[in-house]
Design a protein around this motif. Structure first.
Motif, mmCIF file in Angstrom:
data_model
loop_
_atom_site.group_PDB
_atom_site.id
_atom_site.type_symbol
_atom_site.label_atom_id
_atom_site.label_comp_id
_atom_site.label_asym_id
_atom_site.label_seq_id
_atom_site.Cartn_x
_atom_site.Cartn_y
_atom_site.Cartn_z
ATOM 1 N N ILE A 46 0.858 -1.177 0.000
ATOM 2 C CA ILE A 46 0.000 0.000 0.000
ATOM 3 C C ILE A 46 0.895 1.228 0.000
ATOM 4 O O ILE A 46 1.859 1.309 0.759
ATOM 5 C CB ILE A 46 -0.927 0.003 1.230
ATOM 6 C CG1 ILE A 46 -1.896 -1.172 1.135
ATOM 7 C CG2 ILE A 46 -1.671 1.332 1.342
ATOM 8 C CD1 ILE A 46 -2.755 -1.360 2.356
ATOM 9 N N GLY A 47 0.583 2.177 -0.872
ATOM 10 C CA GLY A 47 1.329 3.430 -0.927
ATOM 11 C C GLY A 47 0.437 4.583 -0.514
ATOM 12 O O GLY A 47 -0.788 4.455 -0.451
ATOM 13 N N LEU A 48 1.039 5.699 -0.233
ATOM 14 C CA LEU A 48 0.295 6.880 0.182
ATOM 15 C C LEU A 48 0.851 8.087 -0.558
ATOM 16 O O LEU A 48 2.056 8.332 -0.537
ATOM 17 C CB LEU A 48 0.436 7.062 1.695
ATOM 18 C CG LEU A 48 -0.365 8.186 2.336
ATOM 19 C CD1 LEU A 48 -1.862 7.936 2.166
ATOM 20 C CD2 LEU A 48 -0.032 8.262 3.823
ATOM 21 N N LEU A 49 -0.018 8.806 -1.227
ATOM 22 C CA LEU A 49 0.351 10.011 -1.950
ATOM 23 C C LEU A 49 -0.289 11.181 -1.214
ATOM 24 O O LEU A 49 -1.512 11.284 -1.168
ATOM 25 C CB LEU A 49 -0.164 9.922 -3.395
ATOM 26 C CG LEU A 49 0.165 11.050 -4.340
ATOM 27 C CD1 LEU A 49 1.676 11.210 -4.499
ATOM 28 C CD2 LEU A 49 -0.475 10.792 -5.691
ATOM 29 N N THR A 50 0.527 12.025 -0.606
ATOM 30 C CA THR A 50 -0.008 13.109 0.211
ATOM 31 C C THR A 50 0.522 14.452 -0.249
ATOM 32 O O THR A 50 1.532 14.533 -0.937
ATOM 33 C CB THR A 50 0.365 12.921 1.701
ATOM 34 O OG1 THR A 50 1.778 13.054 1.843
ATOM 35 C CG2 THR A 50 -0.088 11.584 2.210
ATOM 36 N N GLY A 51 -0.158 15.498 0.148
ATOM 37 C CA GLY A 51 0.264 16.852 -0.167
ATOM 38 C C GLY A 51 -0.909 17.811 -0.026
ATOM 39 O O GLY A 51 -2.034 17.408 0.249
ATOM 40 N N GLU A 52 -0.612 19.076 -0.230
ATOM 41 C CA GLU A 52 -1.659 20.100 -0.155
ATOM 42 C C GLU A 52 -2.701 19.877 -1.238
ATOM 43 O O GLU A 52 -2.415 19.280 -2.281
ATOM 44 C CB GLU A 52 -1.036 21.487 -0.351
ATOM 45 C CG GLU A 52 -0.082 21.904 0.738
ATOM 46 C CD GLU A 52 0.517 23.268 0.459
ATOM 47 O OE1 GLU A 52 -0.139 24.096 -0.198
ATOM 48 O OE2 GLU A 52 1.657 23.490 0.888
ATOM 49 N N GLY A 53 -3.891 20.385 -0.994
ATOM 50 C CA GLY A 53 -4.962 20.284 -1.968
ATOM 51 C C GLY A 53 -4.667 21.064 -3.238
ATOM 52 O O GLY A 53 -3.932 22.056 -3.226
ATOM 53 N N GLU A 54 -5.238 20.587 -4.341
ATOM 54 C CA GLU A 54 -5.130 21.256 -5.639
ATOM 55 C C GLU A 54 -3.699 21.331 -6.170
ATOM 56 O O GLU A 54 -3.339 22.258 -6.893
ATOM 57 C CB GLU A 54 -5.726 22.668 -5.582
ATOM 58 C CG GLU A 54 -7.183 22.707 -5.159
ATOM 59 C CD GLU A 54 -8.096 21.999 -6.149
ATOM 60 O OE1 GLU A 54 -7.906 22.164 -7.365
ATOM 61 O OE2 GLU A 54 -8.995 21.273 -5.676
ATOM 62 N N LYS A 55 -2.865 20.349 -5.813
ATOM 63 C CA LYS A 55 -1.475 20.328 -6.285
ATOM 64 C C LYS A 55 -1.225 19.264 -7.335
ATOM 65 O O LYS A 55 -0.113 19.142 -7.831
ATOM 66 C CB LYS A 55 -0.498 20.130 -5.117
ATOM 67 C CG LYS A 55 -0.552 21.231 -4.093
ATOM 68 C CD LYS A 55 -0.147 22.558 -4.690
ATOM 69 C CE LYS A 55 -0.182 23.642 -3.628
ATOM 70 N NZ LYS A 55 0.037 24.956 -4.159
ATOM 71 N N GLY A 56 -2.257 18.469 -7.669
ATOM 72 C CA GLY A 56 -2.119 17.498 -8.750
ATOM 73 C C GLY A 56 -1.945 16.048 -8.324
ATOM 74 O O GLY A 56 -1.562 15.218 -9.140
ATOM 75 N N LYS A 57 -2.238 15.729 -7.070
ATOM 76 C CA LYS A 57 -2.076 14.349 -6.604
ATOM 77 C C LYS A 57 -2.983 13.390 -7.373
ATOM 78 O O LYS A 57 -2.541 12.324 -7.788
ATOM 79 C CB LYS A 57 -2.382 14.248 -5.112
ATOM 80 C CG LYS A 57 -1.447 15.016 -4.213
ATOM 81 C CD LYS A 57 -1.840 14.901 -2.758
ATOM 82 C CE LYS A 57 -3.222 15.414 -2.447
ATOM 83 N NZ LYS A 57 -3.453 16.844 -2.654
ATOM 84 N N SER A 58 -4.227 13.762 -7.566
ATOM 85 C CA SER A 58 -5.167 12.885 -8.272
ATOM 86 C C SER A 58 -4.730 12.687 -9.717
ATOM 87 O O SER A 58 -4.789 11.568 -10.246
ATOM 88 C CB SER A 58 -6.578 13.460 -8.231
ATOM 89 O OG SER A 58 -7.052 13.492 -6.908
ATOM 90 N N LEU A 59 -4.293 13.747 -10.363
ATOM 91 C CA LEU A 59 -3.837 13.632 -11.745
ATOM 92 C C LEU A 59 -2.573 12.780 -11.833
ATOM 93 O O LEU A 59 -2.438 11.942 -12.728
ATOM 94 C CB LEU A 59 -3.580 15.025 -12.338
ATOM 95 C CG LEU A 59 -3.170 15.057 -13.800
ATOM 96 C CD1 LEU A 59 -4.224 14.396 -14.683
ATOM 97 C CD2 LEU A 59 -2.939 16.494 -14.242
#
Length: 108
Positions: free
Chosen positions: A25-38
């Motif tokens: 399992i990995g975790l991609l974190t960061g501030e909102g609207e920075k492109g994590k979903s993309l």
């Protein structure tokens, strides 16, 4: 004690060498609207499309290639139309050859 462990540690398998381990399992974190979903969608699309280079949105450093694999996208922030829109955008950037089916048909 660790010194009592009597086994050989196997090599780690990677989806992206030295970046994302396979079968974990990995975790991609960061501030909102920075492109994590993309970013996650680019990775998933390229895994489903057979692997290879997967990040090209203004990135100067080439990321290690991703392995191919089966991908399941479970997304709770955007509607299906937005996911298809983003997949189309990713595909347009890649300009795939006519031999393969579109990414949007390979990602379920």
């Amino acid at each position: 004690m660790i010194s009592d462990w009597n086994f050989t540690v196997p090599d780690r398998e990677w989806l992206i060498p030295d970046w994302l381990p396979a079968g974990r399992i990995g975790l991609l974190t960061g501030e909102g609207e920075k492109g994590k979903s993309l970013l996650a969608l680019q990775l998933a699309a390229h895994m489903a499309a057979g692997g290879g280079l997967w990040l090209g949105r203004g990135i100067k450093e080439v990321m290690p290639p991703v392995s191919d694999g089966v991908v399941v996208i479970a997304h709770w922030e955007d509607e299906a139309e937005e996911i298809r829109r983003r997949l189309g955008w990713i595909e347009a950037l890649e300009k795939p050859d006519a031999a393969g089916s579109p990414i949007t048909e390979r990602v379920k």
